[in-house]
Design a protein around this motif. Structure first.
Motif, PDB file in Angstrom:
ATOM      1  N   HIS A   1       0.858  -1.191   0.000  1.00  0.00           N
ATOM      2  CA  HIS A   1       0.000   0.000   0.000  1.00  0.00           C
ATOM      3  C   HIS A   1       0.889   1.234   0.000  1.00  0.00           C
ATOM      4  O   HIS A   1       1.727   1.385   0.899  1.00  0.00           O
ATOM      5  N   PRO A   2       0.702   2.126  -0.986  1.00  0.00           N
ATOM      6  CA  PRO A   2       1.561   3.310  -1.015  1.00  0.00           C
ATOM      7  C   PRO A   2       1.303   4.217   0.184  1.00  0.00           C
ATOM      8  O   PRO A   2       0.206   4.215   0.755  1.00  0.00           O
ATOM      9  N   GLN A   3       2.336   4.973   0.544  1.00  0.00           N
ATOM     10  CA  GLN A   3       2.163   6.002   1.574  1.00  0.00           C
ATOM     11  C   GLN A   3       1.164   7.035   1.058  1.00  0.00           C
ATOM     12  O   GLN A   3       1.022   7.203  -0.148  1.00  0.00           O
ATOM     13  N   ARG A   4       0.522   7.695   2.001  1.00  0.00           N
ATOM     14  CA  ARG A   4      -0.461   8.695   1.581  1.00  0.00           C
ATOM     15  C   ARG A   4       0.226   9.732   0.695  1.00  0.00           C
ATOM     16  O   ARG A   4      -0.295  10.158  -0.312  1.00  0.00           O
ATOM     17  N   GLU A   5       1.428  10.112   1.100  1.00  0.00           N
ATOM     18  CA  GLU A   5       2.165  11.084   0.297  1.00  0.00           C
ATOM     19  C   GLU A   5       3.435  10.409  -0.212  1.00  0.00           C
ATOM     20  O   GLU A   5       4.240   9.920   0.578  1.00  0.00           O
ATOM     21  N   LEU A   6       3.591  10.352  -1.536  1.00  0.00           N
ATOM     22  CA  LEU A   6       4.774   9.694  -2.090  1.00  0.00           C
ATOM     23  C   LEU A   6       6.001  10.573  -1.878  1.00  0.00           C
ATOM     24  O   LEU A   6       5.963  11.783  -2.063  1.00  0.00           O
ATOM     25  N   ARG A   7       7.084   9.905  -1.460  1.00  0.00           N
ATOM     26  CA  ARG A   7       8.336  10.635  -1.273  1.00  0.00           C
ATOM     27  C   ARG A   7       9.442   9.922  -2.022  1.00  0.00           C
ATOM     28  O   ARG A   7       9.348   8.738  -2.316  1.00  0.00           O
ATOM     29  N   VAL A   8      10.504  10.643  -2.285  1.00  0.00           N
ATOM     30  CA  VAL A   8      11.679  10.035  -2.893  1.00  0.00           C
ATOM     31  C   VAL A   8      12.577   9.532  -1.772  1.00  0.00           C
ATOM     32  O   VAL A   8      12.800  10.241  -0.792  1.00  0.00           O
ATOM     33  N   ALA A   9      13.045   8.277  -1.905  1.00  0.00           N
ATOM     34  CA  ALA A   9      14.014   7.762  -0.942  1.00  0.00           C
ATOM     35  C   ALA A   9      15.368   8.315  -1.326  1.00  0.00           C
ATOM     36  O   ALA A   9      15.886   8.033  -2.406  1.00  0.00           O
ATOM     37  N   GLY A  10      15.933   9.133  -0.456  1.00  0.00           N
ATOM     38  CA  GLY A  10      17.165   9.842  -0.803  1.00  0.00           C
ATOM     39  C   GLY A  10      18.361   8.913  -0.847  1.00  0.00           C
ATOM     40  O   GLY A  10      18.295   7.748  -0.464  1.00  0.00           O
ATOM     41  N   ARG A  11      19.431   9.458  -1.358  1.00  0.00           N
ATOM     42  CA  ARG A  11      20.680   8.698  -1.421  1.00  0.00           C
ATOM     43  C   ARG A  11      21.494   9.081  -0.192  1.00  0.00           C
ATOM     44  O   ARG A  11      22.111  10.133  -0.136  1.00  0.00           O
ATOM     45  N   LEU A  12      21.480   8.227   0.803  1.00  0.00           N
ATOM     46  CA  LEU A  12      22.191   8.530   2.043  1.00  0.00           C
ATOM     47  C   LEU A  12      23.687   8.334   1.825  1.00  0.00           C
ATOM     48  O   LEU A  12      24.108   7.652   0.903  1.00  0.00           O
ATOM     49  N   PRO A  13      24.474   8.934   2.710  1.00  0.00           N
ATOM     50  CA  PRO A  13      25.926   8.734   2.585  1.00  0.00           C
ATOM     51  C   PRO A  13      26.289   7.281   2.878  1.00  0.00           C
ATOM     52  O   PRO A  13      25.507   6.540   3.472  1.00  0.00           O
ATOM     53  N   VAL A  14      27.471   6.882   2.435  1.00  0.00           N
ATOM     54  CA  VAL A  14      27.925   5.526   2.723  1.00  0.00           C
ATOM     55  C   VAL A  14      29.253   5.542   3.486  1.00  0.00           C
ATOM     56  O   VAL A  14      29.805   4.497   3.783  1.00  0.00           O
ATOM     57  N   ASP A  15      29.744   6.748   3.795  1.00  0.00           N
ATOM     58  CA  ASP A  15      31.034   6.810   4.485  1.00  0.00           C
ATOM     59  C   ASP A  15      30.872   6.852   6.002  1.00  0.00           C
ATOM     60  O   ASP A  15      31.815   7.056   6.742  1.00  0.00           O
ATOM     61  N   ARG A  16      29.630   6.691   6.469  1.00  0.00           N
ATOM     62  CA  ARG A  16      29.354   6.651   7.912  1.00  0.00           C
ATOM     63  C   ARG A  16      27.985   6.028   8.104  1.00  0.00           C
ATOM     64  O   ARG A  16      27.236   5.846   7.135  1.00  0.00           O
ATOM     65  N   ARG A  17      27.667   5.703   9.363  1.00  0.00           N
ATOM     66  CA  ARG A  17      26.341   5.178   9.653  1.00  0.00           C
ATOM     67  C   ARG A  17      25.321   6.291   9.437  1.00  0.00           C
ATOM     68  O   ARG A  17      25.532   7.417   9.916  1.00  0.00           O
ATOM     69  N   PRO A  18      24.238   6.019   8.712  1.00  0.00           N
ATOM     70  CA  PRO A  18      23.217   7.069   8.597  1.00  0.00           C
ATOM     71  C   PRO A  18      22.570   7.303   9.959  1.00  0.00           C
ATOM     72  O   PRO A  18      22.530   6.398  10.798  1.00  0.00           O
ATOM     73  N   THR A  19      22.093   8.528  10.157  1.00  0.00           N
ATOM     74  CA  THR A  19      21.430   8.828  11.429  1.00  0.00           C
ATOM     75  C   THR A  19      20.056   8.168  11.444  1.00  0.00           C
ATOM     76  O   THR A  19      19.532   7.758  10.398  1.00  0.00           O
ATOM     77  N   ASP A  20      19.469   8.079  12.632  1.00  0.00           N
ATOM     78  CA  ASP A  20      18.135   7.487  12.741  1.00  0.00           C
ATOM     79  C   ASP A  20      17.131   8.273  11.903  1.00  0.00           C
ATOM     80  O   ASP A  20      16.227   7.698  11.306  1.00  0.00           O
ATOM     81  N   GLU A  21      17.323   9.613  11.861  1.00  0.00           N
ATOM     82  CA  GLU A  21      16.407  10.434  11.057  1.00  0.00           C
ATOM     83  C   GLU A  21      16.547  10.085   9.575  1.00  0.00           C
ATOM     84  O   GLU A  21      15.568  10.019   8.839  1.00  0.00           O
ATOM     85  N   GLU A  22      17.776   9.890   9.152  1.00  0.00           N
ATOM     86  CA  GLU A  22      17.998   9.566   7.738  1.00  0.00           C
ATOM     87  C   GLU A  22      17.356   8.211   7.390  1.00  0.00           C
ATOM     88  O   GLU A  22      16.726   8.054   6.344  1.00  0.00           O
ATOM     89  N   ILE A  23      17.509   7.244   8.302  1.00  0.00           N
ATOM     90  CA  ILE A  23      16.901   5.936   8.043  1.00  0.00           C
ATOM     91  C   ILE A  23      15.380   6.074   8.022  1.00  0.00           C
ATOM     92  O   ILE A  23      14.695   5.498   7.167  1.00  0.00           O
ATOM     93  N   ALA A  24      14.867   6.901   8.947  1.00  0.00           N
ATOM     94  CA  ALA A  24      13.411   7.106   8.989  1.00  0.00           C
ATOM     95  C   ALA A  24      12.927   7.742   7.685  1.00  0.00           C
ATOM     96  O   ALA A  24      11.820   7.456   7.216  1.00  0.00           O
ATOM     97  N   SER A  25      13.768   8.569   7.073  1.00  0.00           N
ATOM     98  CA  SER A  25      13.356   9.213   5.820  1.00  0.00           C
ATOM     99  C   SER A  25      13.219   8.173   4.708  1.00  0.00           C
ATOM    100  O   SER A  25      12.380   8.304   3.825  1.00  0.00           O
ATOM    101  N   LEU A  26      14.040   7.127   4.758  1.00  0.00           N
ATOM    102  CA  LEU A  26      13.900   6.051   3.767  1.00  0.00           C
ATOM    103  C   LEU A  26      12.618   5.273   4.030  1.00  0.00           C
ATOM    104  O   LEU A  26      11.848   4.960   3.113  1.00  0.00           O
ATOM    105  N   THR A  27      12.412   4.952   5.309  1.00  0.00           N
ATOM    106  CA  THR A  27      11.216   4.185   5.668  1.00  0.00           C
ATOM    107  C   THR A  27       9.953   4.927   5.213  1.00  0.00           C
ATOM    108  O   THR A  27       9.009   4.319   4.727  1.00  0.00           O
ATOM    109  N   ALA A  28       9.979   6.258   5.341  1.00  0.00           N
ATOM    110  CA  ALA A  28       8.803   7.049   4.984  1.00  0.00           C
ATOM    111  C   ALA A  28       8.535   7.012   3.480  1.00  0.00           C
ATOM    112  O   ALA A  28       7.431   7.331   3.040  1.00  0.00           O
ATOM    113  N   ALA A  29       9.550   6.641   2.716  1.00  0.00           N
ATOM    114  CA  ALA A  29       9.368   6.598   1.258  1.00  0.00           C
ATOM    115  C   ALA A  29       8.948   5.214   0.777  1.00  0.00           C
ATOM    116  O   ALA A  29       8.647   5.033  -0.397  1.00  0.00           O
TER     117      ALA A  29
END
Lengths: 834, 359
Positions: free
Chosen positions: A590-618
């Motif tokens: 089921h799509p999210q109510r609002e479609l978002r783009v899953a961003g390209r997070l950095p790979v040179d460090r652990r992404p922050t919890d907010e960054e991971i949440a931004s992927l989940t939201a997409a």
């Protein structure tokens, strides 16, 4: 990469007895994926000789033109007399040198040659085409016409190098250098412990100021550009046999001498080259990014609109080539008119990512782009240019211009520092420093230091960037097959999670109840929602869509398991299985109510919890559903008696099976939804934190829907949200207290209105009976004229028991009366016979 | 009352019992010879009327006669009941070969049970089963696994892309996962090392369905992250797996290969469990399972690339790890002689039923 063994032997003195299969095994263990070893000419048997056409007589009266020829084959036929041969090809003339196969010979494909009558003549052999000899495409489209200088009677098997072995190697993306004979030879040399004759070790004149002018405007995209000029080329010169044969064996088609030479050098050294017709280049050659929208017609005749990121080669007019990918048509070597007498040879080094993007953007994967993407040895550019010049001089009678242009953006060699025991720690093997250093030197590294090794990687290995890359080189050369086998000791795990165990239990329970699991594709077309009769605003209509579906008919991901399951049902039915019970558990989307783009997070460090949440939201919601479908007989007829068709109750029972396995109380009530029969649909609900939540539906499907879908009448289905069911689970079951006092059984028959659901009556009875009630079971339902219209009789068996005493008849009766009274109050039930 | 008289009554009774052919006849004889109006009963009644000196004698004789009669009756009764019981058992005999396919058997899909079978090998070693979404962010599917945006390997996986806010134009950063490896990245982000997990699951690539390809297939992935893990540990774990699934004389072979998320990387083969390699170079004994290669290609593996550890928040100086993954369909094909991939996806009950509950 196709590697003729005869060519490979030019750079490594492999033992003469070594076969292609032997070399294959060695290279595989060194990490090259040698997929096949092709045996060229393995079943070829002579005599196959050079002949000269003496006479041609055109035979008339046949469907196609046929020639009767006499051919001088010297003494190869034993007589020295001209050989009489019938031939259907026309691309030769009297005096031409051709390849003649004589009677007694066997051509590839076990084609035995004998003198035979044809077209009213006797043909003593054949004049051969490249195809017949298994040579591959030579571009001629007819029989082979040899250069005039070959002598009549010469053995053509040797002349045309028809017997060889070709290794076909699938080169992994990290091993760009293996897209060349030089690279493969290096691996073979290491594998055999033999020296390598590096074809890139050439004397190259120093760059000077009077070479062809080149201006590199984008040194990041092009860090090296060598230009050399050769003049006085003989436009008539053709590629010699050896050159053509090597190209053919490597899988390339000979085209014209200049092009063949650049291809040959590319195969040999891995450096893509380009030869421009100098007379068609205007002014200095430049390298820059394209202007957005600029146009270029490439060699393949396609007019391309360029992107601002594309790297282009230019002259005064504008783009003349898509750098590192494909040249332009406007400066192409003329191989039809044969007018090109001066060429500018380009050997450049381009940024791998830029080339990869351009090739992808224009959907143009060329031999050049394939190599640049995977990494080309920048240090080999001037040698490759020199090699090309040498061959043009040698084979086309040209003169090398003294001007040598080299534009080089300075760069430092890449070094990696590793502890000397790093490969040992990665492998779990004690190699020791000496072995590590020796192996790294073998692959071309410069190594300094003792406990800390400073390793300079060779220019042809841009893939070696990290310590583990070096470890891999050591371990693979020492042999993966020599790694010991040890077992780590994981900490005690917690086993399967409750959810995972539930999934297995559900599968077993449904299979135990006679359902067969089907795993269907999740692709659907949205028209199915109309077929299902879903409301326009039904949330199931909101789908996740694919950009590139396999079928335009099914561009979306399922929001319900039923389309797939019903498809499987129909497929089985069509194949003659009509009594069916299928189940599936799987994700719906089921799509999210609002479609978002899953961003390209950095790979040179652990992404922050907010960054991971931004992927989940997409990402869409992906709950796991379970569904069953039934058609035909649920119980078959047999010697025991009648069968029983699958019905709505089976579908509802399937939901109850799931609820039992989940340890969840399932609320079943009359409902209406989508594809189900409005009068035979149960809504399934659970209590989550005290709130009722509808999790699915079960029952018979709507006759109209079944007709539309081409399914059997009375087909039934159930689908529910398994995650929600699990969420409502009561958790661990509590051990009940078992009373050993005798049971008191009381039966009651209640007459209620037809529309009153049993569930309501039972609930009232249960509540009214109080705590003495042990169990209640509906054992009969019936309707009759006597009862009256719109009435039905429900008969229940009530079992009463106390935990501390034997119940008296009066106690049991009082409890029964209380139960009936509450049922009467709640549902209007009347005790029958009262 | 003459003694002969009593003996006659007794003998008649005994004869009647012996003559009774079934329980009904015996019942009649019983009434006739032991009932209230039977001769012996009447005789018994007459004893009271006898003179005292005759009473004792007659009582004794009649009593003995009745005792003998009752004993004979009971014996005959038992005999006839046994006969009847035996007859009933014979009469009740049935044809036990009759079928009882009233509700045909169900079955779980062999891909499901194959995944469970493999997962259980590792669960029993202490690994846990991890799961992840099938519609996945590209970052998890590619970037975190060291597939850079322009990495050639990224183009090699034929990926289904999901529409984003701009429909089929522009990128959404969301794909159908092309492998189970993104679960590795999620597991490392979710858990503190040591991490020992297996991830079975469904994956997607844009291949058309045919006998050897399906766009929707299944993989199982293993990830181990701990201090001091080595390639030898990877090899041992693989050996253990094939031994668990195919027998204790099994082993694996590693060949160098390339995957962005492992370094060093290897292709893993297992010894052919059918011919054990004996078909190689032995044209008299060809092996269909391994095409006489002696080895069966299983999948890819390697030491987790330290770049992946960094992207997933694991200290690459302190920890190392290994990973491997392979296709369940392929394993099902060679382990169970399934020849056509389409049979696994079409849901034909004739295919699935024979696999039952576990494999």
């Amino acid at each position: 990469m196709r590697v003729p063994l005869s060519w490979l032997r030019e750079y490594v003195d492999l033992p003469a007895t070594e076969t292609g299969r032997d070399v294959q095994a060695k290279l595989i263990s060194a990490g090259l994926e040698v997929e096949t070893v092709e045996q060229l000419g393995a079943d070829l048997k002579g005599p196959l000789v050079v002949g000269q056409v003496l006479t041609i007589e055109e035979l008339e009266g046949f469907k196609k033109p046929i020639r009767f020829c006499t051919v001088d084959v010297g003494t190869a036929n034993g007589t020295g007399e001209p050989q009489e041969i019938v031939c259907g090809a026309r691309n030769f003339a009297v005096g031409d040198k051709v390849v003649v196969v004589l009677p007694g010979a066997v051509l590839p494909g076990n084609f035995a040659i004998a003198a035979r009558k044809t077209y009213g003549k006797t043909s003593h052999g054949m004049i051969c085409s490249g195809d017949e000899l298994g040579m591959g495409d030579d571009g001629s489209g007819g029989i082979i016409v040899l250069p005039p200088e070959v002598e009549v009677g010469t053995d053509a098997i040797e002349l045309l190098q028809l017997v060889d072995e070709v290794l076909d190697i699938a080169v992994t993306p990290d091993r760009g250098y293996c897209l060349s004979l030089r690279g493969i030879a290096r691996e073979a040399a290491i594998a055999y412990g033999l020296p390598l004759r590096d074809p890139a070790l050439l004397d190259v004149p120093a760059p000077n100021a009077f070479g062809y002018p080149v201006q590199v405007g984008d040194p990041a995209g092009c860090d090296r550009f060598t230009a050399r000029t050769v003049t006085g080329l003989d436009p008539e010169a053709r590629s010699p046999i050896w050159l053509r044969r090597r190209l053919q064996k490597a899988g390339m088609r000979p085209i014209s001498l200049a092009v063949d030479i650049t291809n040959y050098v590319m195969l040999e050294l891995g450096q893509p080259l380009h030869a421009y017709d100098r007379s068609r280049v205007q002014g200095a050659i430049g390298v820059r990014r394209a202007e957005q929208g600029e146009k270029l017609t490439t060699l393949d005749g396609v007019k391309r609109t360029l992107d601002a990121e594309d790297l282009v080669i230019t002259d005064d007019r504008g783009p003349i080539g898509l750098a590192g990918v494909m040249g332009g048509a406007n400066t192409e070597i003329d191989d039809t008119e044969g007018t090109t007498t001066e060429v500018v040879v380009e050997a450049a080094h381009f940024d791998a990512i830029s080339i990869a993007r351009t090739a992808r953007r224009h959907k143009l994967a060329s031999e050049a782009s394939k190599r640049f993407e995977r990494g080309v040895d920048p240090q080999a550019a001037s040698a490759a240019a020199q090699r090309t010049v040498d061959l043009l001089v040698l084979l086309a009678g040209g003169t090398a211009d003294a001007g040598v242009t080299e534009v080089i953006a300075p760069s430092a060699p890449h070094t990696i520092t590793i502890p000397a025991n790093h490969p040992d720690k990665v492998a779990g093997v004690d190699y020791g420093r000496e072995t590590v250093v020796r192996r790294l030197q073998q692959v071309g590294c410069d190594v300094y230091g003792q406990d800390e090794l400073i390793v300079t990687v060779p220019s042809w290995r841009p893939d070696l960037t990290d310590p583990n890359d070096l470890a891999e080189e050591v371990i693979r050369l020492e042999g993966y097959e020599n790694l010991p086998s040890t077992l780590p000791k994981p900490p005690a795990g917690l086993g399967l999670t409750g959810r995972q165990r539930l999934h297995r239990r559900i599968g077993r329970a449904l299979a135990g109840a006679g359902y067969v699991e089907a795993l269907n594709y999740p692709f659907i077309g949205e028209h199915v929602f109309d077929q299902f009769g879903l409301a326009a605003d039904d949330p199931k209509r909101k789908v996740v869509k694919l950009v590139n579906p396999l079928s335009d008919e099914e561009p979306a991901l399922r929001t319900t398991l039923l389309p797939g399951l019903l498809g499987a049902l129909r497929r089985n039915d069509g194949r003659g299985s009509h009594d069916l019970a299928l189940f599936e558990t799987g994700l719906v989307f089921h799509p999210q109510r609002e479609l978002r783009v899953a961003g390209r997070l950095p790979v040179d460090r652990r992404p922050t919890d907010e960054e991971i949440a931004s992927l989940t939201a997409a990402l869409p919601f992906q709950p796991r559903h379970a569904a069953v479908v039934l058609a035909g007989a649920r119980e078959q007829a047999g010697w025991w008696g009648k069968g029983r068709p699958a019905d709505w109750a089976d579908a509802v029972e399937a939901a109850r099976i799931l609820a039992r396995e989940a340890g969840t109380e399932l609320l079943v009530r009359s409902g209406q939804y989508g594809p189900w029969h409005p009068g035979r649909c149960a809504e399934l609900a659970v209590l989550v934190d005290g709130t009722e939540k509808v999790i699915g539906y079960a029952g018979e499907l709507h006759p109209g829907v079944l007709k539309t879908l081409g399914l059997a009448p009375r087909t039934c289905a159930m689908e529910l949200d398994l995650d929600a069911l699990e969420e409502a689970s009561a958790g661990l079951p509590k051990g009940p207290k078992i009373s050993t006092f005798p049971v008191a059984t009381q039966d009651v028959a209640l007459v209620v209105s037809r529309e009153i659901p049993h569930a309501d009556v039972e609930a009232a009875l249960r509540e009214g009976a109080g705590e003495l009630l042990e169990s209640i079971r509906l054992f009969d339902v019936y309707e009759s004229e006597q009862l009256g219209e719109d009435k039905k009789s429900l008969a229940y068996a009530l079992r009463f028991r106390a935990t501390d005493r034997t119940l008296t008849v009066d106690e049991a009766s009082a409890a029964r009366d209380a139960a009936v009274a509450l049922a009467a109050e709640r549902t209007g039930a009347v005790l029958r016979g009262a | 009352m003459k003694p002969e008289e009593i003996e006659r009554m007794r003998d008649e009774a005994l004869a009647a019992f012996a003559a009774a052919g079934d329980l009904d006849a015996l019942q009649e004889a019983k009434v006739a010879h032991t009932g209230g109006t039977s001769p012996l009963a009447l005789a018994n009644r007459e004893i009271g009327a006898l003179p005292p000196h005759a009473k004792a004698d007659a009582g004794k004789r009649v009593g003995q006669a009745r005792g003998a009669v009752n004993k004979a009756l009971a014996a005959r009764q038992a005999e006839l009941e046994a006969e009847r019981d035996a007859r009933v058992l014979v009469e009740e005999a049935v044809d036990v070969t009759l079928p009882y396919d009233r509700v045909p058997a169900g079955a779980r899909h062999p891909l499901t049970t194959m995944m469970e079978r493999v997962a259980d090998v590792f669960v029993s070693m202490g690994y846990e089963v991890a799961e992840g979404p099938e519609v996945e962010a590209e970052w998890f599917n590619f970037d975190a696994l060291n597939f850079g945006p322009d990495h050639p390997a990224r183009q090699m996986q034929d990926t289904f892309f999901v529409e984003g806010p701009k429909g089929d134009h522009g990128e959404s950063g969301v794909v159908l996962r092309t492998h189970t490896s993104p679960v590795q990245a999620r597991a490392m982000l979710d858990r503190e090392p040591p991490v020992y997990i297996v991830c079975p699951g469904r994956v997607y690539r844009t291949d058309e369905l045919d006998a050897t390809h399906t766009p929707v297939f299944h993989q199982i992935e293993l990830l181990a992250i701990d201090e001091g893990l080595t390639m030898a540990d990877l090899k041992g774990t693989l050996d253990h797996m094939v031994q668990s699934l195919f027998g204790s004389d099994m082993k694996t072979r590693l060949r160098p290969n390339y995957f962005p998320f492992t370094e060093p990387s290897a292709e893993m083969d297992m010894l052919c469990y059918v011919c054990k390699g004996e078909s190689v170079g032995n044209p008299d004994r060809p092996c269909r399972t391994c095409s006489s290669e002696g080895w069966i290609e299983l999948g890819g593996c390697g030491m987790v690339n330290p770049r992946v550890l960094v992207a997933c928040g694991v200290d690459p100086v302190k920890y190392s790890g290994f990973a491997f993954g392979f296709g369940i369909e392929r394993m099902l094909m060679f382990r169970h002689n399934v020849e056509d991939m389409r049979d696994m996806v079409e849901g034909d009950v004739r295919f699935t039923r024979p696999f039952g509950m576990e494999i």
